[in-house]
Design an enzyme around this catalytic site. Sequence first.
Site, mmCIF file in Angstrom:
data_model
loop_
_atom_site.group_PDB
_atom_site.id
_atom_site.type_symbol
_atom_site.label_atom_id
_atom_site.label_comp_id
_atom_site.label_asym_id
_atom_site.label_seq_id
_atom_site.Cartn_x
_atom_site.Cartn_y
_atom_site.Cartn_z
ATOM 1 N N GLY A 15 0.969 -1.294 -0.031
ATOM 2 C CA GLY A 15 0.020 -0.296 -0.035
ATOM 3 C C GLY A 15 1.039 1.279 0.179
ATOM 4 N N SER A 129 0.050 -7.366 -9.361
ATOM 5 C CA SER A 129 2.096 -8.447 -9.584
ATOM 6 C C SER A 129 2.431 -7.678 -9.590
ATOM 7 C CB SER A 129 0.697 -9.563 -10.632
ATOM 8 O OG SER A 129 2.501 -10.381 -10.040
ATOM 9 N N LYS A 183 -5.076 -13.162 -12.478
ATOM 10 C CA LYS A 183 -4.555 -12.576 -11.510
ATOM 11 C C LYS A 183 -4.764 -13.757 -10.722
ATOM 12 C CE LYS A 183 -1.391 -10.530 -8.689
ATOM 13 N NZ LYS A 183 -1.386 -11.708 -7.909
ATOM 14 N N HIS A 186 -2.098 -15.538 -13.192
ATOM 15 C CA HIS A 186 -0.777 -15.739 -13.101
ATOM 16 C C HIS A 186 0.054 -16.421 -11.892
ATOM 17 C CE1 HIS A 186 1.743 -12.783 -11.154
ATOM 18 N NE2 HIS A 186 2.319 -12.875 -12.317
ATOM 19 N N ASN A 187 -0.731 -16.349 -10.506
ATOM 20 C CA ASN A 187 -0.260 -16.754 -9.400
ATOM 21 C C ASN A 187 0.087 -18.153 -9.368
ATOM 22 O OD1 ASN A 187 -0.631 -14.255 -8.759
ATOM 23 N ND2 ASN A 187 -0.610 -14.506 -6.292
ATOM 24 N N GLU A 190 2.925 -18.988 -11.717
ATOM 25 C CA GLU A 190 4.235 -18.620 -10.924
ATOM 26 C C GLU A 190 4.533 -20.043 -10.285
ATOM 27 O OE1 GLU A 190 4.310 -15.499 -7.334
ATOM 28 O OE2 GLU A 190 3.734 -15.074 -8.757
#
Length: 482
Positions: A15, A129, A183, A186-187, A190
């Site tokens: 953040g 990401s 996402k 995507h992970n 990964e």
Amino acid sequence: MEKAEIGLIGLAVMGQNLALNMSDHGFRVAVYNRTTERMQDFVQGAAAGTSIVGAPTLEALVDALQAPRKIMLMVRAGKVVDAVLDALLPLLTPGDIVIDGGNSKFTDTDRRVALLRSKDMHFVGCGVSGGEEGARHGPAIMPGGDERAWPQIRPLLQSISAKVDGVPCCQWIGSGGAGHYVKMVHNGIEYGDMQLIAEAYHLMREGLGMDIDAIGQVFARWNQGVLNSYLIEITADILAYKDEAGEPLLDRILDSAGQKGTGKWTGISALELGVPLTLIGEAVFARCLSAFKQQRQQAQQVLGLPPARFQKNAGEMVDAIEQALYASKIVSYAQGYMLMTEAAQTYGWDLHYGDIALVWRGGCIIRSRFLNDIKQAYVQNPGLENLLLDDFFAQAVCNAESAWRKTCILGVEQGIPLPAMSAALSFFDGYRRGRLPANLIQAQRDYFGAHSYERLDRPRGEYFHTDWTGQGGDVASGQYDV
């Protein structure tokens, strides 16, 4: 006081870095954290002299924002997001936008999009990401949800995202939970990439007897070729890193891998949708197996290991491992895109697969050179059913086949587990074979459960049942899909 253009809730490292990134790009940012002291430390420390202003309460945050308000949540996924929304929504008005930048489950995002729409507000589930560095200097961003919000948040998100060839690594993904779903995939990829790299390292270390420095040099060389990627780059750095005693730090790190759940979610979704996501599934299970450290040590004492038989022609074998890693990586992405395609059909999303490759080219953990090739594959054939059917990728895996098999044989002979690499090869063999032994499985199911079967010599959708024992009768069970 001039109103802020964006509010941000949650000042952990991600953040804070996103807020600084937004400020760097000319946006005035109001920030809030449940622990006021953290907010004050940030505003008076890292954010001192910037356009970032602190808000001690949610009410103060909302009051500090331009209308329609745009607020990004960078808090823990799950119940925390719902708790923040419960406190925030009574303070907002129709037209306001809430962006969830955490790793939320896509079904939660679906629910929250519907909730805010019922209040004439907009919810965006936004995958981010790139870790801490990406958040600070340019992540890959995957927004989805209420598309009416996109024109208002697009300038902000595309400004702070990574850029490759001037193109923002941020494109609208789709409705509902599409952004968080992409996402999640995507992970999962990964997870697969990291496991494949670990297996290549293991083969060189235990199968070829190479020392860490030599392996590091191999990864550095690989990063100059078709395997060029962020994960290969950092692997070379990790292998070269020495501790305070001048020894490789990697040798001091416990071989028990953690996980936060997104890889598991990817596997669960694949099972629910009936997609053979075998490589990513094995990557998740490999982490699970690594957690059984004490049992593995005991098992080694009881079961032993095969004798080490190092290859004399290590250079040739290293080249074979490189090709096997490349081919396996292609399969990993092919499976990930299969899952996204099935999800899009199931959930009614209009996903643009080439654009997803563009988003992943920069800022994110799986960024790599060959994402350009994926983009090109979908430019040439927008209706491409599988990456392995594209000429470029088909030729690449076929060219690597001999080396791929040689690599997996080395693992089998040396007793070195290759769950992801061998799963990729098995998928390749199964996917390209026009006839599999599933006919026997169907016969077995019909034998013991009267589940019926289709015939090669009859139209699809016509089902048959055989009374295999002469005592079962002619009645078949109903058809259903799991």
